[in-house]
Design an enzyme around this catalytic site. Sequence first.
Site, PDB file in Angstrom:
ATOM      1  N   THR A 173      -8.099   9.831   8.498  1.00  0.00           N
ATOM      2  CA  THR A 173      -7.818   8.577   7.782  1.00  0.00           C
ATOM      3  C   THR A 173      -7.515   7.433   8.747  1.00  0.00           C
ATOM      4  OG1 THR A 173      -5.488   9.207   7.655  1.00  0.00           O
ATOM      5  CG2 THR A 173      -6.848   9.735   5.732  1.00  0.00           C
ATOM      6  N   GLY A 178      -7.661   4.123  10.402  1.00  0.00           N
ATOM      7  CA  GLY A 178      -8.311   2.843  10.091  1.00  0.00           C
ATOM      8  C   GLY A 178      -8.373   2.499   8.614  1.00  0.00           C
ATOM      9  N   THR A 179      -7.652   3.225   7.768  1.00  0.00           N
ATOM     10  CA  THR A 179      -7.697   2.932   6.317  1.00  0.00           C
ATOM     11  C   THR A 179      -7.184   1.525   6.012  1.00  0.00           C
ATOM     12  OG1 THR A 179      -5.566   4.028   6.078  1.00  0.00           O
ATOM     13  CG2 THR A 179      -7.479   5.289   5.416  1.00  0.00           C
ATOM     14  N   GLY A 180      -6.060   1.144   6.663  1.00  0.00           N
ATOM     15  CA  GLY A 180      -5.453  -0.160   6.393  1.00  0.00           C
ATOM     16  C   GLY A 180      -6.375  -1.307   6.799  1.00  0.00           C
ATOM     17  N   CYS A 181      -6.967  -1.204   7.986  1.00  0.00           N
ATOM     18  CA  CYS A 181      -7.887  -2.249   8.479  1.00  0.00           C
ATOM     19  C   CYS A 181      -9.094  -2.357   7.549  1.00  0.00           C
ATOM     20  CB  CYS A 181      -8.405  -1.901   9.883  1.00  0.00           C
ATOM     21  SG  CYS A 181      -7.109  -1.628  11.098  1.00  0.00           S
ATOM     22  N   LYS A 221       0.827  -1.208   0.000  1.00  0.00           N
ATOM     23  CA  LYS A 221       0.000   0.000   0.000  1.00  0.00           C
ATOM     24  C   LYS A 221       0.859   1.256   0.000  1.00  0.00           C
ATOM     25  CE  LYS A 221      -1.665  -1.464   3.854  1.00  0.00           C
ATOM     26  NZ  LYS A 221      -2.387  -1.683   5.114  1.00  0.00           N
TER      27      LYS A 221
END
Length: 266
Positions: free
Chosen positions: A208, A210-213, A176
Site C-alpha cells: 500500500t 503511496g496510497t495517500g499521494c 483518511k
Amino acid sequence: MTLPKVLTIAGSDSGGGAGIQADLKTFQELDTYGLSVITAITAQNTVGVQAVHPVSLNGLNDQLESVFTDIKVDAVKTGMLVSADYIQSISTYIRDYNVNKLVIDPVLGSTSGSELTKNEAIDELKNSLWPLATVVTPNLIEAARMLGWASINTVSEMEKAVYQLHEWGAKSILLKGGHLPGGESVDLLYDGHTLTHFPMKRIDQPHTHGTGCTLASAIAAGLAKGNSIHDAVSMAKDFVTCAIREGFSIGEGSGPLNHSAYRHRQ
Ligand SMILES: Nc1ncnc2c1ncn2[C@@H]1O[C@H](COP(=O)(O)OP(=O)(O)OP(=O)(O)O)[C@@H](O)[C@H]1O
Ligand SMILES: Cc1ncc(CO)c(N)n1
C-alpha cells in the site's frame, strides 16, 4: 486537443511508489496532463527512506517561476513540503497566480517514520497554505499531530477532528481512515455544510505504499476536470481502491499500487 493541466509540488520517491512518481502516474491514468515541481529527492525503496536531499530554495523557486509564468494550471496538489520557507514560497505563487483548485496532502513523515516535512513547518502550513486549499487530506496520524492530540482511533474521534481542522480555513477536509483499527477504512469529507462518510471494507493488502499521494492526486485530477469536491473524492476513492486491490511486490517491503487498475476495471 487539450487536456486539463495538474501540477504536483512534492518530493521524488526513487522507489517509484509515492511522491512525484505516484502523482504523475495518477494524472496520466485520469486523462490529465501532469507537471511537477520537485521539493526534495528522497533515496527511498519499499523498506524505508534511506536519505532526504531537499532541492535548494532557489531550485524550488526557479521551478515554480518556470511553470507559473508560462502555463495556466487547472489544479495543484502538494505533498512533501520540506520546511517553512518552502511553504512560504509555494503559498506566494498559489496566491499570486490565483490557483483556486488546491489539494494539500499534509505529508509529515513516511510510514516508516522518516521526517519529510519539518515539525516546525506545521504553523506555516496552517497559516499560509491551508486557507488557500479546496481540500486538505490528512491521515489519522497527521491529523492528531496537527491538533496536538495523542491519537485518533475511532470514527467519533475522527468526526470531532474533521470539524476542528475545518476551522483552520480550508474549504473542505478529507480525513483518511486508512490507519483505523478494525475491518473498515472510513474516510470523512466535511465541506463546512455536509459531513460525508466514505466507508470501505479494508482490503487485506500489504502493498500500500503511496496510497495517500495517489488519492490526493486523483482528487486534484477530478477537480481539474471540473468536478465538484464530492464527485472528485468519490472518483478518487474508486481509483485508489482499484489500485490497492492490485498492489504488488517489487522488493523486500511494502510494494506499490497498480495505478492502471482503475483504467482496466470491469
Ligand atoms: N487496506 C486498505 N483497504 C482499503 N482502503 C484503504 C486501505 N488502506 C488505505 N486505504 C484508503 O487509501 C486512502 C489513503 O489512506 P491512508 O490513511 O492510508 O493515507 P496515508 O497514510 O496518507 O497514505 P501513505 O501510506 O501513502 O502515507 C484512503 O482513502 C484510505 O481509506
Ligand atoms: C516523496 C514522498 N512523499 C510522500 C510520501 C508518503 O507516502 C513518501 N513516502 N515519499
